[in-house]
Design an enzyme around this catalytic site. Structure first.
Site, PDB file in Angstrom:
ATOM      1  CE1 TYR A  78      -3.499  -2.523   5.883  1.00 39.90           C
ATOM      2  CE2 TYR A  78      -3.498   0.017   5.501  1.00 39.90           C
ATOM      3  CZ  TYR A  78      -3.636  -1.215   4.877  1.00 39.90           C
ATOM      4  OH  TYR A  78      -3.540  -1.127   3.716  1.00 39.90           O
ATOM      5  CE  LYS A 125       0.442  -4.912   3.298  1.00 43.76           C
ATOM      6  NZ  LYS A 125       0.342  -5.776   2.103  1.00 43.76           N
ATOM      7  CB  THR A 154      -1.032   0.259   1.276  1.00 44.48           C
ATOM      8  OG1 THR A 154      -1.915   1.838   1.471  1.00 44.48           O
ATOM      9  CG2 THR A 154       0.067   0.085   2.701  1.00 44.48           C
ATOM     10  CG  ASP A 155      -1.420   5.057  -0.991  1.00 45.49           C
ATOM     11  OD1 ASP A 155      -1.453   4.182  -0.364  1.00 45.49           O
ATOM     12  OD2 ASP A 155      -1.348   5.666  -1.625  1.00 45.49           O
ATOM     13  CD  GLU A 156      -3.396   3.564   4.458  1.00 44.50           C
ATOM     14  OE1 GLU A 156      -3.260   3.433   5.681  1.00 44.50           O
ATOM     15  OE2 GLU A 156      -4.521   2.805   3.817  1.00 44.50           O
TER      16      GLU A 156
END
Length: 332
Positions: A147, A151, A120-122
């Protein structure tokens, strides 16, 4: 090829499974724990001669070893992925995103199996609203939630296994997905299903937080492109230039559904709510030749609204429990 797709009964994973079976001659084995976010109905109608569902945990080393040893490639979608849930109970995110990924890459290393890791870009944190820059493959990691931090940890495990053990792996970090089969706890389907139920949508804070939206079909085509032609050890960012602030998304949904654009309520903002995500997918487009099909966010959103309106039998079993959980967490 024969592919093992982890988390293939979830939102993005199931879209990928449909895409693969619709556009290639590959066969697919899905490994999914079928937690609340996995749904057998998302895999209905797939050809039995090319598709198999195995219910199990990606942290089950014996099961994973058996499955990975019998396929040509692994595409790893399985993850705990909801920020609100990670703030309420972080432990499942460690178990799945860290230990689960470790279990898979150890099996892939043992069997010499091609591995693609979905992220993810997060992991990059967030950008200021007026920052002219976007995330690239060189952006330092700066996660801000349980989260995104788990990741980020899983990404780093894959990178280390490539360098230390020669794992045949690639990584992709994608922006926010929308489209069919997304659980109603997520932002866009929750707003759509609320409107269908005559409930006013809820908007965190002032709704200024910006996300870079991509239709799940485009994410699927990008992953398949990377699996086919990506360079081992490389990371590719997947995005469709779909930056929208949350307020605009809600107002567009309301307009598409024949409601006044201001028919929503503001609620207390989420803790640690990232301001803006923005993906620069130049590397993927120039080096591998990928392009998104849904280049206009409004068109993709209209397609998504129609899908949820036409597939109430798919999402209604989830809806009451989801809203009850939000109520319990004080986020109704």
């Amino acid at each position: 090829m024969k592919l093992l797709v982890t988390g293939g009964a979830g939102f993005i994973g199931s879209n990928f499974v449909h895409h693969v079976l619709d556009t290639t001659d590959h066969s697919v084995v899905v490994l999914d724990k079928l937690t609340y976010a996995g749904n057998r109905a998302s895999l209905d109608g797939l050809p039995a001669e090319r598709f198999e569902l195995v219910v199990g945990d990606i942290a089950d080393a014996a099961l994973v070893d058996r499955l990975v040893g019998d396929v040509d490639a692994v595409v790893h979608y399985a993850a705990e992925s909801h920020n609100d849930n990670s703030l309420h109970d972080p432990r499942p995110f460690l178990d799945t995103n860290i230990i689960g990924t470790y279990t898979l890459i150890e099996a892939a290393r043992k069997h010499g199996t091609r591995f693609h890791h979905i992220s993810t870009d997060e992991v990059y944190g967030d950008l200021e609203l007026d920052d002219p820059n976007r995330f690239t493959e060189q952006t330092p990691y700066n996660p801000s939630s349980p989260y995104s931090s788990t990741k980020a940890g899983s990404d780093l495990l894959v990178r280390a296994w490539v360098r230390s053990f020669g794992l045949q792996a690639t990584i992709s970090n994608c922006s926010n997905n929308y489209g069919p089969y997304q659980h109603v706890e997520k932002f866009i389907p929750r707003q759509i299903t609320n409107v269908l139920d005559g409930v006013r949508p809820k908007l965190y804070g002032a709704g200024q937080n910006v996300r870079d939206w991509i239709h799940a079909n485009d994410h699927s085509s990008a992953v398949l492109t990377i699996l086919d032609t990506g360079v081992i050890g490389e990371t590719y960012l997947i995005g469709a230039d779909g930056e929208q602030d949350n307020r605009s998304v809600v107002e567009t949904i309301l307009e598409l559904m024949g409601q006044p654009r201001d028919a929503y309520d503001h609620v207390t903002d989420r803790a640690g709510h990232d301001l803006r995500y923005a993906i620069d997918s130049t590397k993927l487009r120039t080096e591998l030749g990928w392009q998104p099909a849904f280049r206009d966010f409004r068109t993709g959103l209209e397609d998504t609204v129609a899908w949820y309106r036409d597939h109430q039998d798919w999402w209604r079993p989830q809806k009451a429990a989801t809203e009850a959980r939000y109520q319990q967490q004080g986020q109704a």
